[in-house]
Design a protein around this motif. Structure first.
Motif, PDB file in Angstrom:
ATOM      1  N   HIS A  96       0.842  -1.385  -0.126  1.00 58.59           N
ATOM      2  CA  HIS A  96      -0.026   0.086   0.186  1.00 58.59           C
ATOM      3  C   HIS A  96       0.708   1.319   0.187  1.00 58.59           C
ATOM      4  N   GLY A 141      -0.357   1.914  -3.925  1.00 59.24           N
ATOM      5  CA  GLY A 141       0.173   0.607  -3.879  1.00 59.24           C
ATOM      6  C   GLY A 141      -0.829  -0.776  -3.954  1.00 59.24           C
ATOM      7  N   ARG A 187       6.808   3.716   9.002  1.00 61.85           N
ATOM      8  CA  ARG A 187       5.751   4.395   9.486  1.00 61.85           C
ATOM      9  C   ARG A 187       4.381   4.001   8.765  1.00 61.85           C
ATOM     10  N   ARG A 188       3.621   3.446   9.885  1.00 64.96           N
ATOM     11  CA  ARG A 188       2.508   2.734   9.492  1.00 64.96           C
ATOM     12  C   ARG A 188       1.482   3.957   8.917  1.00 64.96           C
ATOM     13  N   PHE A 189       0.520   3.422   7.882  1.00 65.89           N
ATOM     14  CA  PHE A 189      -0.774   4.309   7.424  1.00 65.89           C
ATOM     15  C   PHE A 189      -0.055   5.820   6.930  1.00 65.89           C
ATOM     16  N   LEU A 190       1.126   5.757   6.320  1.00 65.87           N
ATOM     17  CA  LEU A 190       1.671   6.816   5.523  1.00 65.87           C
ATOM     18  C   LEU A 190       1.912   6.383   4.329  1.00 65.87           C
ATOM     19  N   HIS A 191       0.905   6.749   3.222  1.00 65.46           N
ATOM     20  CA  HIS A 191       1.029   5.943   2.031  1.00 65.46           C
ATOM     21  C   HIS A 191       1.773   7.011   0.993  1.00 65.46           C
ATOM     22  N   HIS A 192       2.761   6.600   0.683  1.00 67.01           N
ATOM     23  CA  HIS A 192       3.809   7.463  -0.175  1.00 67.01           C
ATOM     24  C   HIS A 192       3.136   7.525  -1.742  1.00 67.01           C
ATOM     25  N   ARG A 193       2.823   6.369  -2.146  1.00 65.42           N
ATOM     26  CA  ARG A 193       2.351   6.043  -3.668  1.00 65.42           C
ATOM     27  C   ARG A 193       1.077   4.944  -3.274  1.00 65.42           C
TER      28      ARG A 193
END
Lengths: 397, 380
Positions: B220, B234, B226-232
């Motif tokens: 994702h 996924g 860092r959980r729940f930080l979505h760079h792209r």
């Protein structure tokens, strides 16, 4: 000497999640299922998956259950099977797990975010109504934490704009609106069996739920390289013609084995969760004003909630989480950032401030440990620590 | 004698191991079920054994291909529109689906008539300014002509993704399958050489940056810190700890299984190599660029040989009865007038016979006898 007392506490950790006691109790049943898989010799997309799909159909009342590799895949395949075309827009909540919106992009569409209701944490029908654009064809509410979204309101918005309702019911097993299981109020829904879920595997697994035969058949083909006809428990099916550009999203039979075993105690687990959640509420209600506790929203119809997550809100969330962590208590910040503000959605051009309810929840929400293995003694310890935190911080929360 | 094409007893010798890892992971204090220590260990084992820059475990070979394409800048969806990827016209659906599902266009190249892998001669003519990636696939027991394909990719400025899903253990001119391309994949679905009791695969790469990009995409868009930080944007394409623990255990015996498959393939090629005049064409003998995953003959009277074998209790399988541009799902990507005659022939003639390591010498002999008997009875 807070450091020393913290160390002493680490001996009796309360993890955010564990299911090891349940797993060991169910082991005779799990191992029997695995033995059966071995005798048949098909370890994914096999007969144990079919057996689980049937059992889940009985539990939910869905006409069709299609087992896949994850809740995320279930959403992507459901959107595609329901007819999403490239460029179609889908109304999604601004708060929740990323898959509620990334699934739309992966299916070829574009998410349009709308704010949530402050009490249910789910899509607010009024906000959704205002967010609808001429290119919107679907609305995808998510049921959050312990109760169903306002499906009455959402179905009215959908009817007014001619939208198809799909449900991100990934965490909503056992939840019902007017007796109908979550996921079956529109054209279809999903379940995630991520290990921490109310019904959790010990790996990735998910499912699509629907009463619509065409959607079911299409999802069934998409999960196995676009091949219609029999593929489940049937090796030669890999030569069936590829009618659709599909994916490989087959469920492992070993996960189905674990899930079948856990399904036998799902209702008991749900009761245990409710009892533990009530225990939290009872012990923390004296902190009202500092700690906001979850509450069921009154609906015009009978609804059934399931305490999947016990979510509190507190102004000094990071400090509370750290305070608890030092005492060996695990928590999760569900969710630290509104979805439109995630870097992966930066291209959609939201700047912040558009979704005040989502933003408030993201600043304050903290999930406490809640699972059948926890026991009331665990709830006691967590609550004692939270009370100590509030007392130490002078009631300013 | 009953010799099914798909071995039903793949993990019979390891039933206790499987139960042990399942119970162990299920009750371990860590309660980590996905992308944990076992997965990391499997990745390291594979990486070090083949000298890759990175090995990234993921949900399936199909999603592995899609994620590498995505990491190479093809897609997703709206962003991928217009990009072209050259793929073989003969092979499994994911070769085309992985491209289509990103919103890009598969461009089909014909294959070699004998080995059934993509023909480098055809590739060159299909390159356009929109071509981003060249994705050859190793087919059955033969690796694609990677040296020439790598040369074309370099000269035309294309990314090179190697669909090595079936070719784990194969080595061409000293370089392992999977490391000829910028990235390759190995599938672990149960019937594969390093199959396991569930779905899973790895991306192997000699490009650490590509490996890092796939690591983001498989979970994702999160960075693992860092959980729940979505760079792209996924995917959920992850590896289960139960399967990883099982594969770590089985890794030690992989060379034995590879050797057994190679020995069977070699035996078949020696026994069946001279039947070409009688309508049965076996893959050439030799070990360079070869693997023993699937042993496929090309047979003029395929249906009859299937029946002949079935009459002796021997299962066989037609992997690709249609070419990829001939599949309904991909017809839209078959330009009018373009044909793939060698792929057509392969789809009419290829027939795979059993080759799994559990086969005894007597069983292997019996299968070869049955093929010879059929061929020798045929009119010359």
């Amino acid at each position: 000497m807070p450091f020393v007392s913290g160390l002493a506490d680490i001996d009796v950790q309360i993890p955010f999640f564990t299911q090891s006691v349940t797993f060991e109790r169910l082991w005779p049943l799990i191992s029997r299922h695995v033995d059966e898989i071995g005798r048949r010799g098909k370890y994914s997309h096999g007969p144990k998956v079919a057996e689980f799909e049937q059992a889940l159909a009985r539990y939910t009342g869905a006409r069709f259950v299609i087992g896949v590799n994850s809740g995320t895949d279930a959403l992507v395949l459901l959107l595609r099977a329901a007819g999403l075309e490239p460029g179609d827009e889908v109304v999604v909540p601004a708060y929740g797990f990323v898959a509620s919106a990334s699934s739309v992009v992966l299916a070829g569409g574009r998410p349009v975010f709308a704010d949530i209701d402050r009490r249910s944490y789910a899509l607010d029908p009024a906000a959704a109504d205002a967010a609808v654009t001429p290119r919107c064809r679907f609305i995808l509410p998510a049921h959050m934490f312990a109760q169903v979204a306002d499906m009455g309101g959402i179905l009215r918005v959908a009817a007014r704009h001619g939208l198809t309702v799909l449900e991100d019911s990934a965490e909503a097993i056992g939840m019902r609106w007017a007796g109908v299981h979550a996921g079956l109020l529109g054209a279809g829904g999903v379940l995630s069996f991520f290990p921490t879920k109310t019904l959790g595997a010990i790996g990735d697994a998910g499912a699509v739920l629907t009463d619509d035969e065409r959607i079911a058949e299409t999802v069934g083909a998409l999960r196995h390289h676009g091949r219609f006809g029999r593929t489940l428990d049937h090796f030669p099916g890999i030569a069936n013609p590829t009618e659709l550009s599909g994916v490989n999203s087959k469920m492992d039979d070993i996960q189905a084995a674990v899930l079948l075993a856990k399904l036998t105690c799902l209702d008991a687990d749900i009761e245990t969760r409710a009892r533990l959640a009530a225990g939290y509420t009872e012990r923390l209600s004296g902190l009202a004003g500092i700690v906001r506790l979850p509450a069921a929203v009154d609906r015009p119809v009978v609804t059934t909630g399931v305490c999947y997550v016990y979510l509190v809100e507190v102004a000094r969330r990071a400090e509370l989480a750290e305070y608890l962590a030092r005492r060996g208590i695990g928590t999760e910040s569900y969710y630290p950032m509104p979805l439109p503000r995630q870097p992966c959605f930066a291209h959609l051009g939201y700047s912040g401030g558009e979704f005040p309810n989502a933003e408030a929840a993201c600043r304050r929400a903290l999930a406490l440990p809640l699972y059948p293995d926890l026991g009331m003694a665990g709830v006691d310890r967590v609550c004692a620590a939270i009370r100590a935190f509030c007392a130490a911080s002078g009631g300013g929360g | 004698m009953m010799l099914p094409f798909f071995a039903p007893d793949v993990f019979d010798d390891e039933r206790e191991v499987l139960l042990g890892v399942l119970r162990g992971v299920g009750t371990a204090p860590a309660q980590r079920f996905i992308l944990g220590e076992h997965t990391a260990r499997l990745e390291r084992l594979l990486r070090d054994s083949m000298g890759a820059a990175d090995v990234v475990a993921c949900g399936s070979g199909t999603s592995a291909l899609g994620m590498v394409l995505h990491a190479m800048g093809v897609g997703p969806m709206e962003i991928g529109r217009g990009a072209e990827v050259i793929v073989p016209a003969f092979g499994c659906a994911p070769l085309a689906a992985a491209v289509v599902n990103l919103g890009a266009t598969p461009v089909f190249a014909d294959v070699d008539p004998v080995t059934m892998v993509i023909d480098p001669e055809r590739v060159e003519a299909l390159v356009t300014p929109r071509t981003r990636v060249l994705m050859p696939a190793h087919v059955f027991s033969t690796m694609a002509d990677m040296p020439r394909l790598a040369e074309i990719a370099a000269r035309r400025g294309l990314r090179l993704l190697e669909d090595s899903a079936v070719a784990q253990g194969a080595v061409l001119r000293g370089r392992p399958a999977g490391l000829w391309g910028e990235a390759g994949v190995f599938s672990f679905v149960q019937v594969k050489t390093f199959g396991m009791p569930g779905e899973g695969a790895v991306v192997v790469t000699r490009d650490a940056e590509l490996g890092a990009a796939v690591r983001l995409l498989r979970n994702h868009g999160q960075d693992g810190r860092r959980r729940f930080l979505h760079h792209r944007i996924g995917y959920n394409s992850r590896f289960d700890e139960v399967q990883a623990a099982f594969q770590v255990h089985r890794f030690a015996t992989l060379p034995q299984r590879l050797a057994r498959r190679a020995a069977i393939a070699d035996y078949y090629s020696r026994r069946l190599g001279g039947l070409r005049d009688r309508g049965v064409c076996a893959p050439p003998a030799g070990t360079d660029g070869r693997s023993g995953y699937v042993y496929a003959l090309q047979v003029r009277r395929r249906a009859e040989l299937r029946e002949h074998l079935a009459g002796r209790g021997i299962g066989s399988h037609v992997y690709y009865p249609r070419t990829l541009p001939g599949q309904p799902a991909f017809a839209a990507y078959a330009p009018p007038g373009r044909t793939w005659p060698n792929a057509e022939l392969a789809s009419r003639r290829a027939l795979a016979v059993p080759i799994y390591p559990q086969l005894t010498d007597a069983q292997v002999e019996c299968i070869a006898d049955a093929v010879c008997e059929f061929a020798e009875a045929a009119p010359a």
